[in-house]
Design an enzyme around this catalytic site. Structure first.
Site, PDB file in Angstrom:
ATOM      1  N   HIS B  82       0.852  -1.201   0.000  1.00  0.00           N
ATOM      2  CA  HIS B  82       0.000   0.000   0.000  1.00  0.00           C
ATOM      3  C   HIS B  82       0.885   1.248   0.000  1.00  0.00           C
ATOM      4  O   HIS B  82       0.694   2.159  -0.797  1.00  0.00           O
ATOM      5  CB  HIS B  82      -0.926  -0.010   1.214  1.00  0.00           C
ATOM      6  CG  HIS B  82      -1.571   1.310   1.522  1.00  0.00           C
ATOM      7  ND1 HIS B  82      -2.600   1.831   0.774  1.00  0.00           N
ATOM      8  CD2 HIS B  82      -1.313   2.227   2.489  1.00  0.00           C
ATOM      9  CE1 HIS B  82      -2.963   3.006   1.275  1.00  0.00           C
ATOM     10  NE2 HIS B  82      -2.188   3.281   2.319  1.00  0.00           N
ATOM     11  N   ASP B 111       7.847  22.393 -25.012  1.00  0.00           N
ATOM     12  CA  ASP B 111       7.853  21.037 -24.471  1.00  0.00           C
ATOM     13  C   ASP B 111       8.920  20.979 -23.394  1.00  0.00           C
ATOM     14  O   ASP B 111       9.619  21.961 -23.161  1.00  0.00           O
ATOM     15  CB  ASP B 111       8.189  20.024 -25.585  1.00  0.00           C
ATOM     16  CG  ASP B 111       7.594  18.653 -25.291  1.00  0.00           C
ATOM     17  OD1 ASP B 111       7.784  18.147 -24.166  1.00  0.00           O
ATOM     18  OD2 ASP B 111       6.938  18.081 -26.173  1.00  0.00           O
ATOM     19  N   TRP B 147       7.381  -0.466   4.143  1.00  0.00           N
ATOM     20  CA  TRP B 147       7.957   0.226   2.981  1.00  0.00           C
ATOM     21  C   TRP B 147       9.348   0.770   3.281  1.00  0.00           C
ATOM     22  O   TRP B 147      10.114   1.071   2.379  1.00  0.00           O
ATOM     23  CB  TRP B 147       7.036   1.341   2.512  1.00  0.00           C
ATOM     24  CG  TRP B 147       7.203   2.651   3.241  1.00  0.00           C
ATOM     25  CD1 TRP B 147       6.650   2.981   4.434  1.00  0.00           C
ATOM     26  CD2 TRP B 147       7.970   3.787   2.820  1.00  0.00           C
ATOM     27  NE1 TRP B 147       7.017   4.251   4.799  1.00  0.00           N
ATOM     28  CE2 TRP B 147       7.832   4.773   3.823  1.00  0.00           C
ATOM     29  CE3 TRP B 147       8.750   4.076   1.701  1.00  0.00           C
ATOM     30  CZ2 TRP B 147       8.447   6.012   3.739  1.00  0.00           C
ATOM     31  CZ3 TRP B 147       9.373   5.323   1.631  1.00  0.00           C
ATOM     32  CH2 TRP B 147       9.218   6.269   2.632  1.00  0.00           C
ATOM     33  N   SER B 174      13.476   6.503 -13.063  1.00  0.00           N
ATOM     34  CA  SER B 174      12.365   7.308 -13.573  1.00  0.00           C
ATOM     35  C   SER B 174      12.323   8.678 -12.894  1.00  0.00           C
ATOM     36  O   SER B 174      12.204   9.710 -13.562  1.00  0.00           O
ATOM     37  CB  SER B 174      11.063   6.551 -13.351  1.00  0.00           C
ATOM     38  OG  SER B 174       9.961   7.402 -13.479  1.00  0.00           O
ATOM     39  N   SER B 175      12.447   8.679 -11.566  1.00  0.00           N
ATOM     40  CA  SER B 175      12.381   9.956 -10.848  1.00  0.00           C
ATOM     41  C   SER B 175      13.545  10.865 -11.205  1.00  0.00           C
ATOM     42  O   SER B 175      13.370  12.069 -11.377  1.00  0.00           O
ATOM     43  CB  SER B 175      12.417   9.728  -9.335  1.00  0.00           C
ATOM     44  OG  SER B 175      11.284   9.040  -8.925  1.00  0.00           O
ATOM     45  N   HIS B 258      13.559  11.586   4.322  1.00  0.00           N
ATOM     46  CA  HIS B 258      12.946  12.825   4.747  1.00  0.00           C
ATOM     47  C   HIS B 258      12.795  13.847   3.634  1.00  0.00           C
ATOM     48  O   HIS B 258      11.718  14.395   3.456  1.00  0.00           O
ATOM     49  CB  HIS B 258      13.537  13.432   6.016  1.00  0.00           C
ATOM     50  CG  HIS B 258      12.491  14.312   6.617  1.00  0.00           C
ATOM     51  ND1 HIS B 258      11.452  13.822   7.358  1.00  0.00           N
ATOM     52  CD2 HIS B 258      12.223  15.622   6.442  1.00  0.00           C
ATOM     53  CE1 HIS B 258      10.611  14.791   7.627  1.00  0.00           C
ATOM     54  NE2 HIS B 258      11.056  15.900   7.096  1.00  0.00           N
ATOM     55  N   GLU B 260      12.315  13.026   0.731  1.00  0.00           N
ATOM     56  CA  GLU B 260      11.212  12.418  -0.006  1.00  0.00           C
ATOM     57  C   GLU B 260       9.856  12.935   0.503  1.00  0.00           C
ATOM     58  O   GLU B 260       8.932  13.163  -0.276  1.00  0.00           O
ATOM     59  CB  GLU B 260      11.298  10.894   0.135  1.00  0.00           C
ATOM     60  CG  GLU B 260      10.070  10.126  -0.319  1.00  0.00           C
ATOM     61  CD  GLU B 260       9.867  10.123  -1.819  1.00  0.00           C
ATOM     62  OE1 GLU B 260      10.837  10.445  -2.536  1.00  0.00           O
ATOM     63  OE2 GLU B 260       8.762   9.804  -2.268  1.00  0.00           O
ATOM     64  N   TYR B 262       9.228  15.844   1.593  1.00  0.00           N
ATOM     65  CA  TYR B 262       8.993  17.166   1.016  1.00  0.00           C
ATOM     66  C   TYR B 262       8.814  17.103  -0.481  1.00  0.00           C
ATOM     67  O   TYR B 262       8.134  17.949  -1.070  1.00  0.00           O
ATOM     68  CB  TYR B 262      10.113  18.134   1.430  1.00  0.00           C
ATOM     69  CG  TYR B 262      10.030  18.342   2.915  1.00  0.00           C
ATOM     70  CD1 TYR B 262       9.037  19.143   3.438  1.00  0.00           C
ATOM     71  CD2 TYR B 262      10.868  17.661   3.789  1.00  0.00           C
ATOM     72  CE1 TYR B 262       8.882  19.267   4.802  1.00  0.00           C
ATOM     73  CE2 TYR B 262      10.714  17.789   5.148  1.00  0.00           C
ATOM     74  CZ  TYR B 262       9.726  18.592   5.650  1.00  0.00           C
ATOM     75  OH  TYR B 262       9.560  18.705   6.995  1.00  0.00           O
ATOM     76  N   SER B 273      -0.694  27.544  -3.968  1.00  0.00           N
ATOM     77  CA  SER B 273      -0.319  28.947  -4.187  1.00  0.00           C
ATOM     78  C   SER B 273      -0.797  29.455  -5.536  1.00  0.00           C
ATOM     79  O   SER B 273      -0.818  30.657  -5.772  1.00  0.00           O
ATOM     80  CB  SER B 273       1.200  29.118  -4.094  1.00  0.00           C
ATOM     81  OG  SER B 273       1.662  28.636  -2.862  1.00  0.00           O
ATOM     82  N   HIS B 307      14.944  12.265  13.036  1.00  0.00           N
ATOM     83  CA  HIS B 307      13.731  12.323  13.868  1.00  0.00           C
ATOM     84  C   HIS B 307      12.826  11.123  13.591  1.00  0.00           C
ATOM     85  O   HIS B 307      11.856  10.906  14.297  1.00  0.00           O
ATOM     86  CB  HIS B 307      12.992  13.653  13.707  1.00  0.00           C
ATOM     87  CG  HIS B 307      12.410  13.898  12.354  1.00  0.00           C
ATOM     88  ND1 HIS B 307      12.343  15.129  11.783  1.00  0.00           N
ATOM     89  CD2 HIS B 307      11.866  13.056  11.449  1.00  0.00           C
ATOM     90  CE1 HIS B 307      11.777  15.049  10.589  1.00  0.00           C
ATOM     91  NE2 HIS B 307      11.477  13.796  10.366  1.00  0.00           N
ATOM     92  N   HIS B 308      13.130  10.366  12.530  1.00  0.00           N
ATOM     93  CA  HIS B 308      12.409   9.109  12.304  1.00  0.00           C
ATOM     94  C   HIS B 308      12.981   7.992  13.177  1.00  0.00           C
ATOM     95  O   HIS B 308      12.473   6.879  13.149  1.00  0.00           O
ATOM     96  CB  HIS B 308      12.502   8.696  10.829  1.00  0.00           C
ATOM     97  CG  HIS B 308      11.847   9.664   9.894  1.00  0.00           C
ATOM     98  ND1 HIS B 308      10.538   9.558   9.510  1.00  0.00           N
ATOM     99  CD2 HIS B 308      12.320  10.779   9.282  1.00  0.00           C
ATOM    100  CE1 HIS B 308      10.228  10.549   8.698  1.00  0.00           C
ATOM    101  NE2 HIS B 308      11.290  11.305   8.545  1.00  0.00           N
ATOM    102  N   THR B 333       7.159  26.781   7.164  1.00  0.00           N
ATOM    103  CA  THR B 333       5.819  26.274   6.870  1.00  0.00           C
ATOM    104  C   THR B 333       4.766  27.241   7.402  1.00  0.00           C
ATOM    105  O   THR B 333       3.748  27.494   6.742  1.00  0.00           O
ATOM    106  CB  THR B 333       5.627  24.884   7.505  1.00  0.00           C
ATOM    107  OG1 THR B 333       6.761  24.080   7.175  1.00  0.00           O
ATOM    108  CG2 THR B 333       4.383  24.212   6.971  1.00  0.00           C
ATOM    109  N   LYS B 336       4.269  30.005   5.036  1.00  0.00           N
ATOM    110  CA  LYS B 336       3.419  29.655   3.899  1.00  0.00           C
ATOM    111  C   LYS B 336       1.940  29.700   4.280  1.00  0.00           C
ATOM    112  O   LYS B 336       1.127  30.286   3.555  1.00  0.00           O
ATOM    113  CB  LYS B 336       3.788  28.267   3.365  1.00  0.00           C
ATOM    114  CG  LYS B 336       5.230  28.184   2.883  1.00  0.00           C
ATOM    115  CD  LYS B 336       5.476  26.994   2.014  1.00  0.00           C
ATOM    116  CE  LYS B 336       4.937  27.203   0.638  1.00  0.00           C
ATOM    117  NZ  LYS B 336       5.681  28.166  -0.154  1.00  0.00           N
ATOM    118  N   ARG B 455       1.081   0.545  15.193  1.00  0.00           N
ATOM    119  CA  ARG B 455       0.779   0.453  13.758  1.00  0.00           C
ATOM    120  C   ARG B 455       1.251  -0.891  13.222  1.00  0.00           C
ATOM    121  O   ARG B 455       1.933  -1.639  13.919  1.00  0.00           O
ATOM    122  CB  ARG B 455       1.443   1.597  13.006  1.00  0.00           C
ATOM    123  CG  ARG B 455       2.943   1.611  13.126  1.00  0.00           C
ATOM    124  CD  ARG B 455       3.549   2.887  12.577  1.00  0.00           C
ATOM    125  NE  ARG B 455       3.558   2.911  11.115  1.00  0.00           N
ATOM    126  CZ  ARG B 455       4.530   3.488  10.386  1.00  0.00           C
ATOM    127  NH1 ARG B 455       5.560   4.078  10.979  1.00  0.00           N
ATOM    128  NH2 ARG B 455       4.482   3.495   9.085  1.00  0.00           N
TER     129      ARG B 455
END
Lengths: 296, 550
Positions: B82, B111, B147, B174-175, B258, B260, B262, B273, B307-308, B333, B336, B455
């Protein structure tokens, strides 16, 4: 740049390539290859050899055709300045991504050396318990294959023999490819080809020395990929670097071929410069390897 | 610059103005940013659907205590897949699809810079995901280690292990190719007059996102390569007996992971925006501060990864450093969120569907941000780590955050893409049902987490039953509500409410920017000639510029 473009608008039209089947084909080739390799690694009952062979052959054919097509477009004069800048930016960012790939392995090396080994030997709050409970007699020195002596006793490669030779070879090759570039810009095609041949020879000799060093490491020093974290970092870093030297050498052979076909102009030759950038990058990585993997 | 181009102009014409191929070959061979954008979006849609079905299996199993539908091993496979499907197949390709469609139109070029590479970047994804999803049918099933693929657990995966690794490699390629393409397009192909600080925020956020992608996807590739060699080639990167450290994997993984996070939210900031000023009929408040805020978030994202990992036993100094650096992110943040609200303040607001989703984004994303701030406190995290509080937190930033922004973007731009307006009533139903059900799904999970429900488990203690039942009802309701969206999108594409394409160029009364200066639907190659962009971000008299070219 955009502000002076404001004054004199750049009105040239864009280069828009025709639809192409190569990218899709390359995807198919990669999938065949990796699916074959995954089957091989897990001993599954699928025709792994056939899949890998077909995938690699298709990939090589497509890479050749795709690059040939791009080279021919360039020679037909289809590319304007915008395309040229696109390739420059694209190549720079690609090299940056390669730098970050190597950074992961350098990071692993620094982490293992400065933190993990120390903790296993009893340094710091978390190390004391790990050490006393699990491996009370472990001596945390580098090089190390860990408290389990994974892979058995080994010796390291002396930096002042083949690695030093290899350093000289690669540093020299960075000079020779620059000489080739100067010759190309001065329209001395023959000199350019000769300098390129010298660069290719230096690159190939490097690879030969590296292969010799690997064989010695395996046979005489008992230093293998399985020699604990030292062997892992040593072979993964130098191995991926060797792979990049191989790729760079193939790229240099192909641009030398293009030089012989009369490609590139003194004022416009990004195919050449891109390869040169890549080669300098491979060179810089080697200097990092020489210092952090071999000497220190 | 102009004189260098004089001779180039004569070339280039030959290879220009290709129409698309016919039938399926159009999509296989296409190098057009709009075709590829459409492919990306449909792929992302498909993956959201598949990943959504997986989440329904998870929620159905968790409706009540005990094992009902799936055994624990299969449950773990579903939670793992998932996440992989939603992150790498749903959210990221969704944003890349939007970038494909909009970036060239917003900066005034024909293009993306590398159209063939763009095609490659797309087609890798369906193949990689087909391969990854096929592992459900292998002996031993799909990857089930989460994951985050932590060793040593993930190294126990069976036949599907190398497929997982190679699929991640292909998604990475790809990314990276996609990101290089977008960066180069933005840096190189802006129309004259489109200076960096005139670019729409969506372009800015994508420029920074693409930079993050190029910087961290190779690190993930390195990390999974080390897993592969640890399992098959006897290396000891994550094996303490050989001098390695399983915690080292967590460091390398989260150095990727991390940023990732963002990567999955910065483009959403860009979308919001764009939408809020249109429907508030005011220019974006604090444009420059928005740009600097995004850049600061991107910078900070590189120095907060541990922090993870507060509970793995990192030294106290590390806990403190990563705690404070993480809390710093709340500052940009906050800038924003403040700017979005200040943009709405005193505006002539109307509440069309994209605006509703945008406002919901600001509100609900902030909730996710606040729960993130609680988790950033190391001592608090010791309590909440690995509980449903974390699940609630990241689903709040990803579903009413990233996914709502993608939905808002599609409602906002689909008239430009198809030339037809979506059905506003259906859009409003979609919005209200989605907003209600998403909160029904995820808000109770905060309470579950605070009460201590871990979890990634298929069964739980009875006292957690009520909130889990509520959450499951919400999940099914949210999933079913999305059929309104699918219907609305397909209706626009295929003209179910009438085939005429009668939307004006500007579409929305308050919309500004280059993309609103071209016809709806936008032509196959948007800008055959570069427009000259004025100080208001709109083209300076298109005809005069075109005439000067010949």
């Amino acid at each position: 740049m955009a502000s002076d473009a404001h004054a004199t608008p750049n009105l040239s039209r864009y280069f828009v390539p025709a639809p192409s089947v190569w990218p899709f084909g390359l995807t198919v080739a990669l999938i065949l290859t990796v699916y074959g390799v995954s089957g091989y690694l897990e001993d599954r009952a699928i025709p792994t050899t056939a899949l890998i062979t077909a995938g690699v052959a298709l990939a090589l054919f497509i890479i050749f055709s795709w690059f040939r097509g791009v080279a021919l477009e360039s020679e037909r004069g289809l590319y304007n300045d915008m395309v040229s800048r696109t390739y420059r930016w694209g190549m720079s960012w690609f090299i940056f991504s390669e730098v970050m790939f190597f950074a992961a392995f350098f990071g692993a090396l620094f982490y293992a050396r400065t933190l993990a080994i120390g903790w296993l030997g009893g340094e710091g709050e978390k190390g004391i318990i790990t050490n006393s409970v699990l491996w009370p007699h472990f001596d945390p020195s580098w090089p190390s294959n860990g408290p389990g002596h994974v892979g058995g006793t080994f010796e390291t490669v002396s930096p002042w023999k083949l690695p030093l030779v290899n350093t000289c070879l690669l540093l020299t090759s960075s000079v020779t490819i620059t000489m080739a570039h100067h010759a190309l810009k001065a329209a001395h095609r023959r000199a350019c080809v000769l300098w390129m041949l010298a660069t290719i020879a230096l690159g190939s000799t490097f690879l030969y020395c590296q292969a010799t060093e690997y064989m010695e490491a395996y046979k005489e020093l008992n230093l293998t990929l399985g020699s604990g974290v030292y062997g892992s970092t040593f072979f993964m870093l130098t191995g991926f670097h060797g792979l990049h030297v191989t790729l760079g050498t193939i790229m240099m052979i192909s641009i030398t071929g293009r030089l012989l076909f009369g490609h590139f102009k003194p004022e416009s030759h990004f195919g050449f410069e891109g390869v040169a950038w890549y080669w300098h990058f491979v060179d810089v990585v080697w200097v990092g390897l020489f210092i952090f993997v071999y000497i220190l | 610059m102009a004189h260098e181009h004089a001779h180039d102009d004569a070339h280039g014409h030959d290879d220009h103005a290709h129409g698309p191929d016919k039938g399926i070959m159009r999509w296989i061979k296409t190098t057009n940013h709009k075709d590829l954008g459409t492919l990306y979006l449909f792929f992302s849609f498909t993956m959201f659907f598949i990943g959504g079905l997986m989440s329904l299996v998870i929620r159905a199993e968790l409706f009540q205590p005990g094992l009902q539908f799936v055994d624990p091993e299969l449950f773990n496979q579903f939670t793992t897949m998932h996440a992989l499907v939603m992150i790498f197949g749903g959210v990221m390709p969704g944003f890349v699809g939007l970038a494909n469609w909009m970036v060239p139109m917003m900066i005034g070029c024909s293009d993306l810079a590398l159209p063939r590479v763009n095609n490659w970047g797309f087609w890798l994804l369906p193949f990689a995901f087909t391969m990854l999803l096929s592992t459900f049918f292998l002996p031993g099933g799909a990857p089930a280690g989460g994951w985050t693929i932590y060793p040593p657990l993930v190294l126990q995966t069976g036949n599907s292990f190398p497929i997982l690794i190679f699929a991640i490699h292909l998604m990475g390629i790809s990314s990276i190719t996609g990101a290089i393409n977008i960066v180069v397009t933005i840096l190189n192909m802006r129309a004259p007059g489109m200076t960096l600080l005139k670019m729409p925020l969506f372009v800015w956020t994508w420029l920074i996102t693409a930079y993050l992608l190029i910087a961290v996807m190779p690190v993930l590739a390195g990390a999974v390569t080390m897993l592969l060699t640890d399992k098959y080639f006897g290396t000891s990167f994550f094996n303490a007996a050989g001098g390695g450290d399983p915690v080292m994997f967590e460091h390398i993984f989260w150095f990727f992971g991390h940023p990732e996070v963002y990567i999955m939210i910065l483009p959403a900031f860009g979308i919001i925006s764009s939408i809020i000023p249109t429907f508030a009929r005011k220019p974006l408040f604090g444009y420059a501060s928005m740009v600097y805020a995004v850049a600061s978030i991107a910078f900070l994202s590189f120095i907060v990864w541990a922090h993870h990992m507060f509970t793995v036993g990192i030294p106290l100094a590390g806990e403190l450093f990563f705690m404070f650096s993480t809390m710093l992110i709340a500052v940009p943040t906050g800038v924003k969120v403040f700017n979005w609200i200040a943009t709405m303040w005193g505006g002539s607001m109307t509440y069309e569907t994209p605006m509703l989703f945008a406002i919901a984004f600001v509100f609900l994303f902030s909730i996710g941000g606040f729960s993130g701030l609680s988790l950033a406190l190391a001592p608090v995290d010791f309590q909440y780590h690995n509980t449903y509080f974390v699940v609630a937190h990241f689903h709040y930033v990803l579903v009413p955050g990233a996914v709502f922004s993608i939905i808002a973007a599609i409602y906002y731009w689909i008239p430009k893409w198809t030339g037809r307006m979506y059905n506003e009533t259906a859009g409003k139903w979609h919005f209200w049902l989605s907003s209600i059900f998403i909160n029904v799904t995820f808000f109770p999970q905060h309470f579950l987490g605070l009460a201590g429900m871990p979890r990634r488990i298929p069964d739980y203690a009875v006292q957690f039953t009520d909130f889990n039942m509520v959450s499951t009802v919400g999940a099914f309701g949210f999933f079913v509500s999305q059929f309104i969206f699918i219907f609305n999108v397909l209706a626009c594409c295929y003209g179910w409410f009438g085939r005429t394409r009668n939307v004006s160029n500007q579409v929305w009364e308050g919309a500004t920017g280059l993309e609103w200066s071209v016809p709806s639907p936008a032509p196959y190659h948007t800008f055959e000639d570069q427009p000259l962009v004025g100080d208001d971000g709109m083209p300076v008299h298109g005809d005069a510029v075109a005439a000067a070219a010949h």
